[in-house]
Design a protein around this motif. Structure first.
Motif: not given
Length: 325
Positions: A54-81
């Motif tokens: 979560t963003d420390e200032d806003t408390g909003e969820v920014v990134e989610v670590r998915c079960t396949d090992g990737s990180v989903y970024n809500r702002a860019s709508d992308t998966y990072t491996y």
């Protein structure tokens, strides 16, 4: 709207606190549901193992670590491996099937390779749109490992018999020609022809994706006129039943050739002809056109005979003149 088109209608599913998900079909017991509010596996009822930043200032969820090992970024709508020497950022998750553009960004290019249908792409682009199977790998001459893969298909295809859900995803609903089907969570059988609307969810981020595609497994309905039962011809061979979208490839005596006027093949020799329709279905025909007298052959023979006769006449006249002397 998502850039990676699956016909991208991205619909946020009912998101509970901190990105949790509630499903009527879960098998979880009441104790677990009371004590856990995160993403769950719809089959086992167990937590999926994903986590959130979560963003420390806003408390909003920014990134989610998915079960396949990737990180989903809500702002860019992308998966990072991420791997030892870099990372691949992609607008689709590993194993997804889409019908349009996929955006990609790579760090550590020197150790990353990108393949389409098994062929290496020398310069990694920012996006791809052409149908094919795409794979990212990293490593060196001694060791290579796969990072992630995805597939782009036409909106009408015969190349899919099954859609196996990517890790962490599950099937929500499936309709074929507008009729809802009884399906499982992990895959969709696509052997039946028709228009599919597949809704499936990434349980880690509670996001629903939709794949809309027409499945056509019927090969091109073409015939080869002029062939006998042994696939031999004593004259031209004509391909009947071609559609405007069909692609015809011709090999003549092992070399690449082309289809003649009026869809005819006239030269004597061995042929391999492949007809592929817009859905990717194809038929192949191998045959031989035997030596025969066509118009060009007749003209050629006539010219040769004329030359021979001319030479004979010239020799006769020359000899006659020599005798007179």
């Amino acid at each position: 709207m998502r850039k990676a088109i699956i016909t991208f209608g991205i619909i946020l599913a009912g998101v509970c606190s901190a990105g949790s998900i509630s499903l009527a079909r879960t098998t979880a017991g009441p104790d677990m549901r009371d004590s856990y509010s995160g993403p769950i596996d719809p089959i086992t009822g167990e937590p999926t193992g994903s986590s959130e930043d979560t963003d420390e200032d806003t408390g909003e969820v920014v990134e989610v670590r998915c079960t396949d090992g990737s990180v989903y970024n809500r702002a860019s709508d992308t998966y990072t491996y991420t791997f030892e020497t870099g990372k691949v950022e992609c607008s689709v998750a590993n194993g997804m099937i889409v019908t349009g553009e996929v955006e990609i960004k790579v760090d550590g290019v020197s150790t990353v390779s990108f393949y389409k249908n098994g062929n290496k792409i020398d310069k990694i682009p920012n996006s791809v749109t052409e149908p094919g199977n795409y794979v990212f790998t990293y490593g060196d001459a001694n060791h290579t490992a796969q990072v992630m893969s995805f597939q782009i298909i036409n909106k009408k295809t015969g190349l899919l018999n099954q859609y196996i859900m990517p890790e962490g995803f599950y099937v929500d609903t499936v309709e074929i020609d507008g009729i809802e089907q009884n399906v499982g969570y992990s895959s969709v059988d696509m052997t039946q022809e028709g228009f599919y609307e597949i809704n499936y969810i990434n349980g880690s981020i509670n996001m629903e994706y939709t794949l809309k595609v027409t499945v056509d497994h019927t090969p091109p309905q073409v015939t080869f006129k002029g062939l006998d039962k042994n696939n031999k011809a004593k004259g031209p061979v004509t391909i009947k039943g071609l559609e405007d979208e069909d692609i015809v490839t011709v090999k003549f005596n092992g070399a690449k050739s082309s289809l003649g006027m009026n869809n005819k093949l006239t030269e004597s020799g061995k042929y391999t002809v492949t007809v592929t329709d817009e859905a990717g279905n194809s038929v192949e025909k191998r045959f031989t056109i035997l030596i025969y007298l066509n118009l060009s052959s007749t003209l050629f023979i006539a010219i040769i005979l004329a030359v021979i006769i001319g030479v004979c006449v010239a020799l006769y006249i020359t000899r006659k003149r020599l005798r007179v002397r």
